[in-house]
Enzyme design. Structure first.
Site, PDB file in Angstrom:
ATOM      1  N   GLY A 159       0.795  -1.074  -0.080  1.00 55.44           N
ATOM      2  CA  GLY A 159      -0.033   0.009   0.075  1.00 55.44           C
ATOM      3  C   GLY A 159       0.908   1.345   0.072  1.00 55.44           C
ATOM      4  N   ASN A 163      -0.773   4.937  -1.624  1.00 52.61           N
ATOM      5  CA  ASN A 163      -1.370   5.894  -0.784  1.00 52.61           C
ATOM      6  C   ASN A 163      -1.002   7.270  -0.880  1.00 52.61           C
ATOM      7  OD1 ASN A 163       0.983   6.134   0.893  1.00 52.61           O
ATOM      8  ND2 ASN A 163       0.197   4.609   2.304  1.00 52.61           N
ATOM      9  N   GLY A 164      -1.458   8.260  -0.071  1.00 49.82           N
ATOM     10  CA  GLY A 164      -1.156   9.496  -0.240  1.00 49.82           C
ATOM     11  C   GLY A 164       0.173   9.819   1.017  1.00 49.82           C
ATOM     12  N   MET A 166      -0.225   9.825   4.214  1.00 48.58           N
ATOM     13  CA  MET A 166      -0.554  10.523   5.244  1.00 48.58           C
ATOM     14  C   MET A 166       0.075   9.804   6.480  1.00 48.58           C
ATOM     15  SD  MET A 166      -3.875  12.716   4.426  1.00 48.58           S
ATOM     16  CE  MET A 166      -4.038  13.583   6.006  1.00 48.58           C
ATOM     17  N   VAL A 294       0.862 -16.752  -2.827  1.00 49.20           N
ATOM     18  CA  VAL A 294       0.788 -18.201  -1.903  1.00 49.20           C
ATOM     19  C   VAL A 294      -0.683 -18.537  -1.941  1.00 49.20           C
ATOM     20  CG1 VAL A 294       0.713 -19.016   0.477  1.00 49.20           C
ATOM     21  CG2 VAL A 294       2.717 -17.356  -0.381  1.00 49.20           C
ATOM     22  N   GLU A 403      -9.591  14.429   5.712  1.00 51.80           N
ATOM     23  CA  GLU A 403      -8.398  14.616   4.910  1.00 51.80           C
ATOM     24  C   GLU A 403      -8.775  15.679   3.904  1.00 51.80           C
ATOM     25  OE1 GLU A 403      -6.378  12.136   1.403  1.00 51.80           O
ATOM     26  OE2 GLU A 403      -6.387  11.424   3.400  1.00 51.80           O
ATOM     27  N   HIS A 488      -8.776   1.994   3.308  1.00 50.06           N
ATOM     28  CA  HIS A 488      -8.063   1.374   4.521  1.00 50.06           C
ATOM     29  C   HIS A 488      -8.767   0.338   4.953  1.00 50.06           C
ATOM     30  CE1 HIS A 488      -7.442   6.306   5.053  1.00 50.06           C
ATOM     31  NE2 HIS A 488      -6.548   5.661   4.109  1.00 50.06           N
ATOM     32  N   GLY A 516      -2.396  -5.130   8.868  1.00 47.67           N
ATOM     33  CA  GLY A 516      -3.586  -4.507   9.103  1.00 47.67           C
ATOM     34  C   GLY A 516      -4.769  -5.456   9.359  1.00 47.67           C
ATOM     35  N   ASN A 526      -5.820   7.870   9.110  1.00 49.02           N
ATOM     36  CA  ASN A 526      -5.037   6.960   8.426  1.00 49.02           C
ATOM     37  C   ASN A 526      -4.406   5.825   8.924  1.00 49.02           C
ATOM     38  OD1 ASN A 526      -5.315   9.751   7.422  1.00 49.02           O
ATOM     39  ND2 ASN A 526      -5.068   8.880   5.441  1.00 49.02           N
ATOM     40  N   PHE A 528      -1.978   3.775   8.435  1.00 54.12           N
ATOM     41  CA  PHE A 528      -0.309   2.470   8.324  1.00 54.12           C
ATOM     42  C   PHE A 528       0.635   2.881   9.458  1.00 54.12           C
ATOM     43  CE2 PHE A 528       0.871   6.444   5.644  1.00 54.12           C
ATOM     44  CZ  PHE A 528       2.241   6.697   5.915  1.00 54.12           C
TER      45      PHE A 528
END
Length: 547
Positions: A159, A163-164, A166, A294, A403, A488, A516, A526, A528
């Site tokens: 990801g 993503n942006g 943030m 996998v 955001e 997300h 996650g 956000n 991450f």
């Protein structure tokens, strides 16, 4: 100073690092125990893909945030690691000289095995904007699962590629609702700082922000938020802010200021390829097999696991099927990938010891999008940085954090655009469909209504104050809300339910979840940084306790 060297027993001696910021301002020398074979000497990271019949001490499924943390810390503890990545390596430029395609001109590089784009904004100025593209193992997966489209990165770096950037640490007061079984004091004193440092998190220079043409849209967003009484916050990011200032000055190739975000960023963003994965590969103990998927993990003799892997070509076809053995397997294929794989393995009897919590607790982080049509005296700028740097915080009062997002079309739109994260209570479940052999998700689009209601606590008020209206031309015909998607995905193998409190899967020693999928549906911001910090916490304990 970055100090990633293990000290003493396990990695408990890793030094603390400076805590970068929060929402308010916007891994021993021995190998793992049992059958985990020690690496006798560090060797350069293998360029060749994994071979049939190979034995690996630690196999990591996925190269996103959790997997990258696990690989780095295991390697530093002296363990050889092989990472399996379904997507491409993204290290070779295309015919245009660039690795990634531009957001405004999607091509074969842009989508994962689709023949037509599936853009989050499907319409603009009343016209549909999706187009046909050649089928290819592109960078963005728009996976349609019943009532929702889940956007996921495909490639080495997961990801972080799409993503942006943030990089938001949740407010301390919100953390108990996110991960109730985790010691918040430890997370905020040790693991969030470690994650922020490892990711290279920073914040825009407020002085430069005030005059940068590319953030006019964010300044308009700030004005409207503050005039309606909402807190406006600067939000940390993993973009190289010095590079962005050079972009604005015209001294380097443009990246954020060329609208690059959705299909990768060619220059300025510090994706995992440049941070955790670069350091992992530099240990000489980490190898990566791109375009490998996998399909099975099952117990083998001696406490090991047999792993079946399909090698793919760039049109998604299987070119080889390989069987390898691993001492330990770390599931890090993202919330959806990990959850679907575990649900299938339990249902088909490959991993019968998994408990009934596997597949449960999935959420969309309350994502919902909208746009507002501003007056002519509030232009938002033709040139917009694709990297957001600010947000509107109404979490305590209205259950929404919004955001202030870019709309990098290259023309003046007089529009403000937002991605909201909301306190949506709905959770979905993955289940195995024996008739089709697929894993389904029971999310319903109607479950987005709480998110819309929470976002409206911000934008209805702003519209009333400013005399503005919602845009209805971005997500279809006369449709205000982007309630059909999430960027997300979270949950599906929830911490302390499907796993123990450190991600060890119940019923099968030596199997771990470290992405996650552990987080039950919402992080309030956000996600991450929280995924990274939790992975840092869990892998440190796994290395120390399972030595």
């Amino acid at each position: 100073m970055n100090d990633d060297s293990p000290r003493g027993t396990g990695l408990r001696g890793v030094s603390r690092r400076r805590f970068i910021t929060g929402t308010g301002s916007f891994l021993g020398s021995a190998a793992l125990a049992g059958q985990l074979t020690p690496a006798h000497a560090a060797t350069p990271a293998a360029a060749a893909v994994i071979e049939p019949g190979a034995h690996v001490p630690a196999l990591v499924i996925g190269t996103g945030y959790g997997g990258s943390v696990a690989a780095l810390r295991l390697a530093q503890a002296g363990v050889d690691v092989h990472m399996i990545e379904m997507g491409m390596a993204w290290d070779t430029p295309g015919s245009d000289g660039k690795i990634f395609a531009n957001t405004t001109s999607p091509d074969h590089r842009s989508y994962w095995l689709r023949t037509r784009t599936k853009q989050p904004l499907s319409n603009f100025l009343g016209f549909p904007i999706d187009k046909d593209v050649p089928r290819y193992t592109g960078i963005l997966d728009a996976e349609e699962m019943g009532g929702i489209i889940v956007y996921q990165g495909r490639g080495v770096g997961g990801g972080s590629l799409v993503n942006g950037g943030m990089a938001v640490t949740p407010k301390r007061e919100n953390f108990a609702a996110v991960l109730p079984s985790v010691d918040a004091a430890q997370m905020y004193s040790v693991y969030y700082p470690r994650a922020n440092a490892g990711l290279g998190v920073g914040t825009v220079d407020p002085t430069w922000f005030e005059t940068a043409d590319c953030y006019q849209y964010a300044r308009v967003g700030r004005k409207h938020a503050q005039r309606s009484g909402f807190p406006f916050v600067f939000v940390p990011d993993v973009y190289d802010w010095d590079y962005m200032e050079q972009e604005a000055a015209g001294t380097v190739p443009k990246s954020a200021l060329a609208g690059e975000i959705l299909y990768g960023n060619n220059y300025g963003k510090k994706s995992l390829q440049k941070t955790y994965l670069a350091r992992a590969k530099a240990t000489g103990r980490v190898s990566i097999s791109p375009l490998h998927k996998v399909t099975s993990v099952a117990p083998a003799t001696g406490g090991r696991y047999t792993v079946v892997i399909d090698q793919l070509n760039t049109t998604g076809g299987t070119t080889a099927t390989k069987t390898v053995t691993a001492d330990r397997v770390f599931f890090a294929a993202g919330s959806v990938g990990t959850s679907k794989l575990l649900v299938r393995l339990k249902a088909t009897g490959a991993l019968p010891g998994l408990n009934s919590e596997v597949g449960k607790g999935w959420g969309d982080n309350g994502n919902v999008m909208c746009g507002r049509a501003n007056h002519l005296w509030d232009p938002t700028g033709a040139v917009q940085s694709s990297i957001p740097c600010s947000g509107i915080d109404n979490w305590a009062a209205g259950g929404a954090f919004a955001e202030v997002a870019p709309l990098p079309t290259g023309i003046e739109t007089f529009a403000s655009f937002y991605l909201s994260i909301t306190k949506n209570p709905h959770r979905a479940q993955f289940s195995y469909n024996a008739g089709t052999g697929n894993v389904d998700l029971n999310w319903q689009t109607a479950w987005k209504q709480p998110s819309i209601d929470m976002a409206k606590t911000i934008f209805d008020k702003i519209n009333a104050k400013e005399g503005t209206i919602y845009r209805t031309d971005l997500f279809g015909t006369y449709k205000i809300w982007g309630d059909h998607l999430t960027y997300h995905p979270l949950g599906g193998a929830v911490l302390n339910k499907a796993t123990d409190n450190y991600g060890r899967l119940h019923g099968h020693p030596g199997l771990y979840v470290i992405d996650g999928a552990l987080i039950p549906g919402n992080t309030s911001v956000n996600p991450f940084v929280t995924i990274t910090a939790l992975a840092e916490r869990n892998i440190e304990e796994i290395i120390a306790a399972d030595l």
